[in-house]
Design an enzyme around this catalytic site. Structure first.
Site, PDB file in Angstrom:
ATOM      1  N   ASP A 318      39.678  32.298  41.360  1.00 49.19           N
ATOM      2  CA  ASP A 318      38.355  32.897  41.123  1.00 49.19           C
ATOM      3  C   ASP A 318      37.190  31.745  40.997  1.00 49.19           C
ATOM      4  OD1 ASP A 318      36.137  34.611  40.162  1.00 49.19           O
ATOM      5  OD2 ASP A 318      36.605  33.492  38.085  1.00 49.19           O
ATOM      6  N   ASP A 510      39.709  33.470  34.876  1.00 43.46           N
ATOM      7  CA  ASP A 510      39.538  33.881  33.636  1.00 43.46           C
ATOM      8  C   ASP A 510      38.496  35.007  33.425  1.00 43.46           C
ATOM      9  OD1 ASP A 510      36.948  33.188  34.455  1.00 43.46           O
ATOM     10  OD2 ASP A 510      36.531  31.759  32.835  1.00 43.46           O
ATOM     11  N   ASP A 514      39.268  39.395  35.393  1.00 47.34           N
ATOM     12  CA  ASP A 514      40.311  38.605  36.316  1.00 47.34           C
ATOM     13  C   ASP A 514      41.836  39.297  35.993  1.00 47.34           C
ATOM     14  OD1 ASP A 514      38.910  36.940  38.186  1.00 47.34           O
ATOM     15  OD2 ASP A 514      38.509  35.691  36.651  1.00 47.34           O
TER      16      ASP A 514
END
Length: 635
Positions: A318, A510, A514
């Site tokens: 991410d 996080d 996610d």
């Protein structure tokens, strides 16, 4: 100690096997050999029958594992009257399973102590009463019992239990449990407060607008659960040795019987073919690996995860809060002709009061830092994933993505962006007013982390983000990733990870957004220091320090543990095969073989304990000592 007792309670077969073994040995010492043999043989036969049922089910599903070897070893030892050796096989079989579960239970227990943040109780405000300290009288109720319209008190530092609207004075909330961002947002009366948001320093009252099952937090958790259920099971490393080891053992025993003409020789060989090194060495190694990882601030949920880390061939990250620092700040205002920069910022910040987006707080904070007075807005409406529109001081203000603002003024144009920068476009009174450029820089050790992971054999390194492509591309290129996918929804990330060719795939992220992809990946790694409870619960690995370099350490510990487990198994197999050859020549009687086999088990176990040692240290990915200390979860 409590976790050991808990595991033993769930595995009564271990306790029963130890009790029967002790009873058999006591009877033999007391001269009751016949009774001991009947007791031991009867118990082993029952275990064989139970294990055979599970073995047949596994075989029908196309899975051939250690049960085959265990059944063969138990049947062979019982057939030649070696009931003590058979009981030892039972103890090792049940003990190995219990030890694996203990490792997973221990890891989850450590995780629970750090991340038990999911709301379970709500403070229901009782009408018409107030305590002496000025706080309304409340009654604690399970969060499942909250109904729409209920008034709830959320104390400082507590998690909003359900979606609600703020009643009374404004409040500040940390929405990292929903967005993965650490920037707090301010909510005014009547504004939406999402479940999972952490209240600031003052108690607030909210009116529930949804029950727990329909709230944002629970909806994402359900998506996590469905992704978790779709995960394929991982085959244990020891299972891969079971069938070949069984075949070779039977072949050696058969040749010994044929060459000597003595069926006892067959049994003497199989006594040394007991699968104890396979059953116990790998669980011991993986338990050592999880302990080593925990000491380094990495919580690993079980041995299967360590094995998957060791074999991983792709990794996806991410962006915000993972590869980037996660604290966007205003870099500049690119005002369009006819507009002043401060006025564009002031009007945009005024409209952003109606937004829940993570960038809104950065814009409002920047306006306040410049001493700009925010105007009163009305008719504010947020368009999910696009932007916000509101009337400010009689003018229509639109703030959000460039495409969203172009619906108001097609002449809107983008700003040039540097690494880690993103832009928010603004239109005022139907005209394009300019872009606000914010920066969320790359973590200092992110590029080094990507480079080391590639050196460790990762064939694909991807960046998956919901941010715009230009921002993702500049930051991804600076980090050195191979593949960049932007403007993604949570379900898009799940789909992309599922389609990645080089497997197993690691996903690092996080935030609750996610959590679905962390659950769907072969190995989900959550940045738990500033991330969300939901992400950490969905992930297979939780990094409890705010350091992306720990991803490298997690992979390295997985590989070190896997190597130790394999070598421990090979050590046990090699010693067993060598002793089987000696037994095939008639030099090792059955009783001596059973005792010798225990020395083989001990050697394999002692070698497996090497997994407690730390793996290779990669100083190039370590952050400074100031950032390498544990961070309080949820701050």
């Amino acid at each position: 100690m409590g976790s050991v007792v808990s595991v033993l309670r769930r595995h009564p077969a271990v306790v029963l096997a130890l009790v029967v073994l002790a009873a058999v040995l006591a009877l033999m010492v007391a001269g009751q050999g016949v009774v001991a043999q009947w007791l031991g043989t009867g118990f082993v036969v029952l275990v064989v029958l139970r294990t055979s049922v599970d073995m047949v089910r596994d075989v029908l599903r196309g899975h051939y594992g250690l049960d085959i070897l265990a059944v063969v070893a138990m049947v062979a030892t019982v057939a030649v009257g070696e009931h003590v050796a058979a009981l030892i096989v039972v103890v090792m079989l049940t003990g190995g399973e219990a030890l694996e579960e203990y490792a997973a239970t221990r890891a989850r227990a450590e995780l629970t102590s750090l991340l038990a943040r999911a709301p379970q109780v709500a403070h229901l405000v009782l009408g018409g009463s107030e305590r002496q300290d000025g706080e309304p009288s409340v009654r604690d109720v399970p969060v499942e019992e909250v109904e729409r319209g209920d008034l709830l008190l959320v104390r400082p530092g507590e998690v909003a239990p359900v979606d609600g609207e703020l009643v009374g004075e404004e409040g500040t909330f940390d929405e990292s449990s929903l967005t993965g961002e650490s920037l707090p947002v301010t909510r005014g009366p009547g504004e939406r407060v999402l479940s999972g948001a952490v209240n600031g320093h003052r108690a607030v009252t909210v009116r529930a607008v949804a029950v727990a099952a329909d709230s944002q937090y629970q909806q994402i958790l359900r998506l996590v659960e469905s992704a978790e259920d779709a995960k394929a099971p991982t085959v244990r490393v020891a299972d891969r040795f079971a069938v070949p080891f069984t075949v070779v053992s039977l072949l050696i025993a058969g040749v010994a019987w044929w060459a000597s003409g003595d069926p006892v020789r067959f049994a003497e060989v199989l006594v040394l073919a007991t699968p104890c090194p396979l059953l116990i060495a790998a669980p011991v190694a993986f338990l050592g690996g999880t302990s080593s990882a925990a000491r380094s601030g990495i919580v690993v949920k079980g041995g299967a995860t360590l094995e998957a880390l060791a074999r991983a061939r792709s990794v996806a990250f991410d962006k915000t809060g993972t590869l980037s620092v996660g604290r966007p700040t205003l870099a500049r205002v690119d005002a369009a002709p006819g507009f002043e920069a401060d006025e564009v910022l002031r009007l945009a910040a005024s409209a952003e009061q109606f937004s829940s987006h993570v960038l809104a707080d950065g814009i409002m904070r920047a306006a306040r830092d410049r001493g700009l007075r925010l105007g009163e807005g009305s008719g504010g409406q947020e368009h999910a994933t696009h932007g916000v529109a509101a009337t400010v001081e009689g003018r229509q203000v639109v703030v959000g993505k460039l495409a969203f603002v172009r619906e108001t003024d097609p002449t809107a144009y983008p700003s040039g962006l540097g690494p880690g920068q993103t832009s928010v476009s603004v239109a005022v009174g139907g005209r394009f007013a300019g872009n606000l450029v914010l920066v969320d820089p790359l973590r200092p050790n992110a590029a080094a982390t990507v480079g080391v992971l590639r050196g460790l054999g990762m064939q694909e390194v991807a960046l998956l983000t919901g941010d715009q492509l230009a921002t993702a591309r500049s930051l991804g290129q600076e980090a050195g990733v191979d593949r960049i996918e932007a403007a993604l929804l949570p379900e898009d990330k799940v789909r992309i990870v599922g389609q990645m060719a080089h497997r197993p795939v690691i996903m690092v992220g996080d935030g609750v957004n996610d959590a679905p992809v962390l659950a769907a990946a072969d190995v989900g790694i959550a940045m738990g220091a500033r991330g969300s409870t939901a992400a950490s619960e969905a992930a297979d690995v939780v990094i409890t320090r705010d350091d992306i370099g720990k991803v490298v350490q997690a992979v390295d510990i997985g590989r070190h543990t896997y190597r130790v487990a394999l070598r421990a198994i090979w050590l046990g197999v090699a010693l067993s095969l060598g002793l089987m050859v000696v037994a095939a020549l008639g030099y090792i009687p059955a009783v001596a073989g059973a005792l010798t086999q225990e020395l083989v088990d001990l050697a394999a176990i002692l070698y497996a304990l090497l997994a407690l040692r730390p793996g290779t240290r990669h100083p190039e990915v370590l952050e400074s000592a100031a950032t390498d200390h544990p961070v309080a979860v949820g701050t």
